[in-house]
Motif scaffolding. Sequence first.
Motif, PDB file in Angstrom:
ATOM      1  N   VAL A  46      43.557  34.256  79.244  1.00  0.00           N
ATOM      2  CA  VAL A  46      43.158  32.858  79.287  1.00  0.00           C
ATOM      3  C   VAL A  46      43.972  32.195  80.389  1.00  0.00           C
ATOM      4  O   VAL A  46      45.191  32.064  80.273  1.00  0.00           O
ATOM      5  CB  VAL A  46      43.388  32.176  77.926  1.00  0.00           C
ATOM      6  CG1 VAL A  46      42.958  30.717  77.991  1.00  0.00           C
ATOM      7  CG2 VAL A  46      42.631  32.908  76.840  1.00  0.00           C
ATOM      8  N   ARG A  96      38.541  32.774  81.754  1.00  0.00           N
ATOM      9  CA  ARG A  96      39.051  33.991  81.127  1.00  0.00           C
ATOM     10  C   ARG A  96      38.847  35.179  82.066  1.00  0.00           C
ATOM     11  O   ARG A  96      37.951  35.158  82.908  1.00  0.00           O
ATOM     12  CB  ARG A  96      38.341  34.272  79.798  1.00  0.00           C
ATOM     13  CG  ARG A  96      38.502  33.174  78.765  1.00  0.00           C
ATOM     14  CD  ARG A  96      37.583  33.436  77.561  1.00  0.00           C
ATOM     15  NE  ARG A  96      37.654  32.352  76.593  1.00  0.00           N
ATOM     16  CZ  ARG A  96      38.499  32.334  75.567  1.00  0.00           C
ATOM     17  NH1 ARG A  96      39.319  33.340  75.392  1.00  0.00           N
ATOM     18  NH2 ARG A  96      38.525  31.324  74.732  1.00  0.00           N
ATOM     19  N   LEU A 101      42.832  27.962  70.390  1.00  0.00           N
ATOM     20  CA  LEU A 101      43.258  29.310  70.752  1.00  0.00           C
ATOM     21  C   LEU A 101      44.083  29.888  69.620  1.00  0.00           C
ATOM     22  O   LEU A 101      44.748  29.158  68.895  1.00  0.00           O
ATOM     23  CB  LEU A 101      44.118  29.296  72.028  1.00  0.00           C
ATOM     24  CG  LEU A 101      43.378  29.101  73.354  1.00  0.00           C
ATOM     25  CD1 LEU A 101      44.379  29.005  74.473  1.00  0.00           C
ATOM     26  CD2 LEU A 101      42.391  30.214  73.592  1.00  0.00           C
TER      27      LEU A 101
END
Length: 1022
Positions: free
Chosen positions: A303, A458, A313
């Motif tokens: 990330v 990502r 997250l």
Amino acid sequence: MVRSGKEPKPAGRATDGTGPASPRERFLQGEPVAEGVRALILNSWQRSRSLGLSPDTFDLPYREDFDTGGRIVRAAVPVLDRLQATFAGSQVNISVADANGTVLLRRFGDPSMARTLPAIQVVPGFVFAEQVAGTNGIGLALAERQLIRVYGAEHFAERSQQSACVALPVRDPLSGRIEGVLCLGYPRGFERPVLGVALRRAAEGIERRLLAQSSAHEGALLRTYLAAGAGTGGPHRGVAMDALATEFPSRDEAILREKAAELISCAQRGAVEVTLPNGRRVTLVSRPVTSSSGVRGIAIEAVLPGAPVGQPLAAPHQTDELPTLTVPLSAARPAIILPTGHLAAVPGPVITADGDAGPAGPHATTEPGTTLSAAADARAVGPVAGGSGRGSAEPDAPGGHLRAAEPGTVGRNQGVAEPGAARTARGGQNASEPDTPLVAGGGRGPADEPSEAAFPARALVMLGEPHVGAYALAARRRLELLSEASTRIGTTLDVRRTAEELAETAVPGLADFVTIDLPDAVLRGEESADPLADLRRTVLHGIREGLPFTASGERIDFGPTTPQLRCLTSGEAVLEPDLKAAAGWLAQDPEHTTRLLAHVQSLIAVPLLARGVVLGIASFYRFGGSFGDDDRSLAQELASRAALSIDNARRYTHERGMVLALQRRLLPHGLPDQDAVEVAHRYLPAESDVGGDWYDVIPLSGSRVGLLVGDVVGHGMLSAATMGRLRTAARSFAELDFPPDEVLTHLDNLVGRLDREDPDGKGPGVIGATCLYAIYDPTTQRCLMARAGHPPPALVHPDGTVTYPELPAGPPLGLGGLPFDAAEVDLPAGSQLVMYTDGLIEDRHRDVDVVLEQLREALARPRRAPEETCRAVLDTVAPAHPHDDIALLVARVHAMDPDRIAGWEMSADPALVGEVRASAMRWLSDRGLDEAAFAAELILSELMTNAIRHGAEPIRVRLLYGRNLICEVSDASNTAPHLRRAASTDEGGRGLFLVAQLSQSWGTRYLPEGKVIWAECDLDAA
């Protein structure tokens, strides 16, 4: 010893392959059979007997639940079919067993064999492990983990006496673990060389198919990942690592991949924050992936920074463990990571944009066992956030094959392509269509779907099965451990410390506990004639203390069936994965091993061998899991490296011991009796090597004493031998009553001759030496000193003042041609003369002036005895780890009582001889020396008469009364008297002969002007 799978034929084996039947019968009757039986067969017999197995037992355990569709079976079936065709019509019995010894498959060269053989040789499911079946091919191949041949009577069971077999373990190429055993059985008269060749090729074929299965697993995981997207965020929005090369240099990528491998090996869902060297932080998220065929793996995504605050997250280190995926790191082997920038291709059909399989293309395969990395996602997913556009992709024609996209313009952190930036996405759409996100199926989503900027960027870092990640992680750790071993093991030349370094390196990276047993002879620096006879526990090291291991320092006696003895016999490491089933280890000491089983589970015993010398045994124990074959290889490598270092230390210890013994033999064994000084001395050899320092105390005429300290330049045997020669020569020159400067001159000439004794100049030569020589006279309380390149002594006066007299330095010995000068100093009674070599004060970590000041402070206590002074100097001034020898000599001087000294001066008149003689007799009588008067009277008469007749005035007579009575007569002539034997017809020439007979010793001492003739009478003899 068995190497490369080749086994030597045992002595006495019949040509038909029946084996040594007679030794087996003797073994079963309890007789010794060491001769004529291979070591591994004898060890297997002993283990079988210790387990209580009977050779007459026919039945074997049978398992109905064995896996008929497992990996080893799927890989072995086509290979066994080919083997069956190869041996068609022969009596060869082909079988495959799993890692527990359970037979899974059977094939026969002649199908009719299935009707004639007993069930245990025909029906799959029977267990042939050594623990239950005794010595046999399958069981012994699993126990020894190598190619095994068993001939006829070498089998433990009676039922197998008419057959022979050859067996080879089959390993997983990725993990290195034994997956099973391939075995060829045949009648004992059928042995052919081709059997071993065919067996090896077949085993390699099975291993290649196992590797292909692993590659197929990885391909299935990637297809699932591409088809399903990257988690809860909806469609896959990946950013390739290589597209961000400007932000993530290769060093940062390596760090992220390394951490990704750790996360995969843990088989857990979660996230962890990684701090890069430049301070940048990246969060790695692990997600489970399960393919349609049931392959389960882990995908690791990075990330990237810049995620919105509200984006959820997983918290760092928060884990949700996936069952059945955890693989112990002990079984790990390296995985192969596809290099960045290459299209991730998988075996078999090419992956289409919608996740279906199409026909294979020319680039549709990877190396077996590949762990798919970020580059795969970069080229096969969709638009990429990054200026290079290297990660975009498009489907091909109707087949939809993935290939690298043409470069396009893509905004950073944006998931939609700008107009004209993307090519056809699927079936007729083109770049002019509205910008919509590319979904996992390859089409575009609705126009109102959130843009990529709403989610954090990502990057797929790595994807793979947990055990493959564990292999990569463990492989790296093994390389790190070997690298650490190269720097940690062998830092000293001490045998015991080197063994400790091996144990400290292996714990906890390889083992939980390590014991190292070395023979006493090795610890002394020698070769052990019988290593098992004098083994001693040298090192015991582990993650905790208090375990019931044999303590360090105690003797160790290993039994004939123990893994330690087996490793010495074979010369290879012996692995016991489960100590509860290790009969030989358990039989060593049942009570002790039972207590130890509560703390250890697995064992690797490794011989310490170097240059053909047996140095000892290293035993590695693990508590929390079992060792594997990779661990055994690693332990063998560590032990091999450590053994060389231990052997180097042993050789050094041996040579150093020889040099030290030689040097100590050449140094004074005791101090002579004399009244002039009270002496104490110390000799401290260097830690690294022995040098050539020496000291000496030499009684001289006239109650004087010579004090000598020297240092030969260099270290080793040559320096020690040269030291012995110089000390002997210096003592000889001193006993000739040469003054200090003349003694140094003679020594300088000697060192020069030693250098010239090498005619071809190829020898090491003697560079030189330094020396300090002092002569103290108790009658005058003065000391005459000279030095040749040596540090000056320290003088401790009775009031505590410490000074360093300024003596003429003089050149080191061996330069030749340069003069030496002597200096005389006063030494009142009670003063101390401290002489030392440069090893005491010179050290590369200390300043000489500072050390001399420390020495001054340490000596400023004049009332201490010389022994206490030596101790104080070494405790406070000597370096903790001396790099050079240290010789220290401390002498407290005494003055002779004036009442014990008598002197007369006379002219060269023979009439005065009687008067001086009479005065001397009265002086002796006053001191109770009447018994020595007769000899002294004759000696004085002869010496005075010779001085009057052959010498020159002035003539002086002196008597010294100490331990002995010394008679001295001096004159101004330098003519040297010499002893001769007068003939019976000669009228004279018998004076010195009488002096020599009446005295204990006699001689001549030269003065700056004239000489002194002296004779010493032993008062005890009188």
